[in-house]
Design a protein around this motif. Structure first.
Motif, mmCIF file in Angstrom:
data_model
loop_
_atom_site.group_PDB
_atom_site.id
_atom_site.type_symbol
_atom_site.label_atom_id
_atom_site.label_comp_id
_atom_site.label_asym_id
_atom_site.label_seq_id
_atom_site.Cartn_x
_atom_site.Cartn_y
_atom_site.Cartn_z
ATOM 1 N N LEU A 156 -10.096 -12.000 7.150
ATOM 2 C CA LEU A 156 -8.901 -11.169 6.994
ATOM 3 C C LEU A 156 -9.131 -10.076 5.949
ATOM 4 C CD1 LEU A 156 -6.272 -14.032 7.155
ATOM 5 C CD2 LEU A 156 -6.331 -12.073 8.710
ATOM 6 N N VAL A 157 -9.828 -10.423 4.872
ATOM 7 C CA VAL A 157 -10.163 -9.418 3.854
ATOM 8 C C VAL A 157 -11.009 -8.309 4.469
ATOM 9 C CG1 VAL A 157 -11.406 -8.991 1.698
ATOM 10 C CG2 VAL A 157 -10.026 -11.062 1.941
ATOM 11 N N ALA A 158 -12.043 -8.708 5.222
ATOM 12 C CA ALA A 158 -12.955 -7.721 5.804
ATOM 13 C C ALA A 158 -12.249 -6.849 6.846
ATOM 14 C CB ALA A 158 -14.150 -8.434 6.424
ATOM 15 N N GLU A 159 -11.354 -7.451 7.637
ATOM 16 C CA GLU A 159 -10.623 -6.687 8.646
ATOM 17 C C GLU A 159 -9.711 -5.648 8.000
ATOM 18 O OE1 GLU A 159 -8.554 -9.348 11.234
ATOM 19 O OE2 GLU A 159 -10.391 -10.327 11.924
ATOM 20 N N GLU A 160 -9.051 -6.050 6.921
ATOM 21 C CA GLU A 160 -8.159 -5.108 6.236
ATOM 22 C C GLU A 160 -8.960 -4.044 5.496
ATOM 23 O OE1 GLU A 160 -4.294 -5.198 3.192
ATOM 24 O OE2 GLU A 160 -5.447 -7.030 3.539
ATOM 25 N N GLY A 161 -10.114 -4.427 4.980
ATOM 26 C CA GLY A 161 -10.921 -3.538 4.135
ATOM 27 C C GLY A 161 -10.594 -3.809 2.689
ATOM 28 N N ILE A 162 -11.612 -4.041 1.865
ATOM 29 C CA ILE A 162 -11.346 -4.477 0.496
ATOM 30 C C ILE A 162 -10.578 -3.430 -0.307
ATOM 31 C CG2 ILE A 162 -13.616 -3.728 -0.373
ATOM 32 C CD1 ILE A 162 -11.615 -6.868 -1.472
ATOM 33 N N GLU A 163 -10.916 -2.150 -0.146
ATOM 34 C CA GLU A 163 -10.207 -1.135 -0.927
ATOM 35 C C GLU A 163 -8.771 -0.973 -0.440
ATOM 36 O OE1 GLU A 163 -12.168 2.349 -2.049
ATOM 37 O OE2 GLU A 163 -14.075 1.350 -2.488
ATOM 38 N N GLU A 164 -8.566 -1.081 0.875
ATOM 39 C CA GLU A 164 -7.203 -1.037 1.410
ATOM 40 C C GLU A 164 -6.397 -2.238 0.909
ATOM 41 O OE1 GLU A 164 -9.948 -0.591 3.087
ATOM 42 O OE2 GLU A 164 -9.786 1.448 3.900
ATOM 43 N N ARG A 165 -7.054 -3.375 0.782
ATOM 44 C CA ARG A 165 -6.365 -4.572 0.285
ATOM 45 C C ARG A 165 -5.964 -4.403 -1.184
ATOM 46 N NH1 ARG A 165 -6.361 -9.752 2.696
ATOM 47 N NH2 ARG A 165 -5.916 -11.476 1.258
ATOM 48 N N TRP A 166 -6.873 -3.855 -1.986
ATOM 49 C CA TRP A 166 -6.509 -3.567 -3.375
ATOM 50 C C TRP A 166 -5.290 -2.641 -3.423
ATOM 51 C CZ3 TRP A 166 -12.163 -1.850 -4.793
ATOM 52 C CH2 TRP A 166 -12.983 -2.983 -4.927
ATOM 53 N N ALA A 167 -5.290 -1.613 -2.570
ATOM 54 C CA ALA A 167 -4.188 -0.641 -2.567
ATOM 55 C C ALA A 167 -2.881 -1.295 -2.128
ATOM 56 C CB ALA A 167 -4.535 0.535 -1.658
ATOM 57 N N ARG A 168 -2.953 -2.199 -1.128
ATOM 58 C CA ARG A 168 -1.726 -2.886 -0.675
ATOM 59 C C ARG A 168 -1.121 -3.717 -1.808
ATOM 60 N NH1 ARG A 168 -1.044 -8.129 1.336
ATOM 61 N NH2 ARG A 168 -3.254 -8.349 1.908
ATOM 62 N N HIS A 169 -1.949 -4.449 -2.518
ATOM 63 C CA HIS A 169 -1.425 -5.257 -3.615
ATOM 64 C C HIS A 169 -0.751 -4.376 -4.673
ATOM 65 C CE1 HIS A 169 -3.777 -8.562 -1.901
ATOM 66 N NE2 HIS A 169 -3.131 -9.369 -2.717
ATOM 67 N N ARG A 170 -1.383 -3.263 -4.977
ATOM 68 C CA ARG A 170 -0.805 -2.392 -6.007
ATOM 69 C C ARG A 170 0.498 -1.757 -5.517
ATOM 70 N NH1 ARG A 170 -2.542 -0.784 -10.756
ATOM 71 N NH2 ARG A 170 -1.582 1.052 -11.684
ATOM 72 N N ARG A 171 0.546 -1.365 -4.249
ATOM 73 C CA ARG A 171 1.753 -0.733 -3.697
ATOM 74 C C ARG A 171 2.931 -1.710 -3.673
ATOM 75 N NH1 ARG A 171 -0.402 0.334 0.662
ATOM 76 N NH2 ARG A 171 0.484 -1.233 2.054
ATOM 77 N N LEU A 172 2.697 -2.919 -3.165
ATOM 78 C CA LEU A 172 3.794 -3.879 -3.044
ATOM 79 C C LEU A 172 4.209 -4.432 -4.400
ATOM 80 C CD1 LEU A 172 2.641 -5.577 0.247
ATOM 81 C CD2 LEU A 172 4.680 -4.177 -0.084
ATOM 82 N N ALA A 173 3.230 -4.690 -5.272
ATOM 83 C CA ALA A 173 3.591 -5.133 -6.620
ATOM 84 C C ALA A 173 4.316 -4.030 -7.380
ATOM 85 C CB ALA A 173 2.343 -5.571 -7.377
ATOM 86 N N GLY A 174 3.984 -2.771 -7.069
ATOM 87 C CA GLY A 174 4.696 -1.658 -7.687
ATOM 88 C C GLY A 174 6.166 -1.652 -7.302
ATOM 89 N N ALA A 175 6.460 -2.018 -6.050
ATOM 90 C CA ALA A 175 7.855 -2.115 -5.622
ATOM 91 C C ALA A 175 8.558 -3.277 -6.320
ATOM 92 C CB ALA A 175 7.923 -2.287 -4.104
ATOM 93 N N LEU A 176 7.842 -4.401 -6.481
ATOM 94 C CA LEU A 176 8.404 -5.535 -7.209
ATOM 95 C C LEU A 176 8.702 -5.159 -8.656
ATOM 96 C CD1 LEU A 176 9.056 -8.567 -7.520
ATOM 97 C CD2 LEU A 176 6.619 -8.966 -7.862
ATOM 98 N N LYS A 177 7.761 -4.475 -9.276
ATOM 99 C CA LYS A 177 7.939 -4.027 -10.662
ATOM 100 C C LYS A 177 9.128 -3.071 -10.770
ATOM 101 C CE LYS A 177 5.077 -1.751 -14.247
ATOM 102 N NZ LYS A 177 5.634 -0.383 -14.294
ATOM 103 N N ALA A 178 9.222 -2.129 -9.829
ATOM 104 C CA ALA A 178 10.359 -1.201 -9.848
ATOM 105 C C ALA A 178 11.676 -1.950 -9.705
ATOM 106 C CB ALA A 178 10.210 -0.180 -8.719
ATOM 107 N N GLY A 179 11.679 -2.989 -8.886
ATOM 108 C CA GLY A 179 12.901 -3.753 -8.684
ATOM 109 C C GLY A 179 13.349 -4.517 -9.920
ATOM 110 N N VAL A 180 12.416 -5.208 -10.581
ATOM 111 C CA VAL A 180 12.833 -5.983 -11.760
ATOM 112 C C VAL A 180 13.208 -5.046 -12.910
ATOM 113 C CG1 VAL A 180 11.560 -8.049 -11.107
ATOM 114 C CG2 VAL A 180 10.425 -6.356 -12.540
#
Length: 397
Positions: free
Chosen positions: A270-294
């Protein structure tokens, strides 16, 4: 015990939770399916092929060409102990950090391996300062330097990793990195950043059940392991013996946790299919929304932006609120798991994961909505609607 005294145990029906704590994270359905496939023997030719595939996928995820890259049979603490217990020899000096719970665990394992522990000091909730690391290296001239890349107890991401490794290598120290809460979710580059040994756990950003844990060693680190005068204190985690199983020979050492290796293979696919750099970016994007929310509802992050850890968000507990009661209410009302603080930060922070398969928009909105609801019901000074609106705006952008 008489036959009619046999325990009466019902069918297993664990609750269905949304796992947004410090680990484990939600397991992807494909990984669960992989775990339900038939067993083969741990020396079966088909399993040997699977071992090769897992090693190649781990190299991709660690961003390394290290030949010695394996899943250790055990939880993340097993790969941690394999790293420290093999690289640290009796009489060696290991420099460890004081800025979180898992630096303390490094120290404990180094002492058990017969090493002398010295520390580079930094407060809990702050990263290591490269200048302080350089000073400690000059003062103690250690054989091994360890650091935690993503400190689960504080929500701090260690910046300036290449500076740390360069300073350590200037003193001929091998570098061991704890990547338990970063591998597969936060940028980490073993080869480019010149890290000698890195270990991780499968149940965080890889969203894989615990049981087989990533470990990688450079040629220089493995040379130290293989040239030891005294055997490591653990037979089970002795890498000179494991080399026979995970190296070219594939000779028997122990029975591998076959189902867990299946799971890791699928999780890494699953990591390889998503692409490691894309996966890093997804975590940062979604956690950024969580951070904005709290922050939008009026809460404070524990770590400043420059060393905020996207995979583990440490949020300050508002005044007058008991973190344990909040966590219990979230489980009871929403089947949602987050966690309170650990060690020096016990009672002071919530630890909210945003990792792997759990890092999805619907989970981010659930956390912000549920946390705001529970805190408001407990009299905290929060604005739940503003938090949800901020999270939604960030997700849309």
């Amino acid at each position: 015990m008489a036959p009619d005294d046999a325990p009466q145990v019902d069918e297993l029906t664990p609750p269905s939770r949304t796992l947004m704590g410090p680990g484990p994270s939600d397991v992807h359905p494909r990984v669960l399916r992989a775990m339900s496939t038939p067993l083969v023997g741990h020396l079966d030719p088909s399993f040997i092929e699977i071992m090769d595939e897992v090693q190649e996928l781990l190299r991709y995820t660690f961003r390394t060409d290290n030949r010695w890259t394996i899943p250790v049979s055990g939880t993340g603490s097993a790969s941690m102990e394999a790293a420290i217990g093999n690289v640290v020899e009796p009489g060696d000096t290991m420099l460890v950090p004081t800025n979180g719970y898992f630096g303390g665990r490094m120290a404990s394992m180094a002492r058990r391996a017969g090493g002398e522990v010295v520390t580079v000091d930094a407060p809990w909730g702050e990263p290591l300062d490269p200048a302080a690391v350089s000073d400690a290296l000059a003062e103690y001239d250690p054989d091994v330097f360890g650091f935690v890349h993503a400190e689960t107890s504080t929500g701090v991401l260690q910046p300036n990793v290449p500076e740390l490794t360069a300073a350590a290598h200037d003193h001929d120290a091998l570098v061991i990195a704890d990547t338990v809460t970063s591998l597969g979710g936060v940028e980490f580059r073993v080869d480019e950043w010149d890290v000698d040994v890195a270990y991780s756990g499968p149940q965080k950003c890889l969203s894989c059940p615990p049981g087989a844990s990533p470990l990688t060693l450079s040629d220089e680190a493995m040379e130290k392991v293989l040239s030891r005068e005294e055997d490591p204190r653990s037979w089970y985690l002795d890498l000179s013996l494991l080399e026979g199983y995970w190296g070219d020979e594939r000779s028997y050492h122990h029975t591998a946790p076959i189902t867990n290796v299946y799971a890791m293979r699928e999780a890494l696919r699953l990591v390889a299919e998503e692409g490691i750099e894309e996966r890093w970016a997804r975590h940062r994007r979604l956690a950024g929304a969580l951070k904005a929310g709290v922050e939008g509802m009026g809460l404070e992050m524990n770590a400043p932006e420059e060393y905020w850890l996207p995979s583990l968000n440490a949020v300050r507990v508002p005044e007058g609120v008991d973190d344990g009661e909040v966590c219990a209410e979230l489980l009871d009302r929403y089947d949602l798991e987050i966690a309170g603080g650990l060690g020096d930060l016990a009672g002071e922070i919530f630890r909210i994961g945003c990792m792997g398969h759990s890092a999805r928009p619907e989970n981010v909105l659930l956390v912000v909505t549920a946390l705001g609801d529970v805190l408001e019901s407990m009299g905290a000074d929060v604005d739940p609607d503003a938090g949800v609106a901020a999270a939604r705006r960030t997700l849309r952008s």
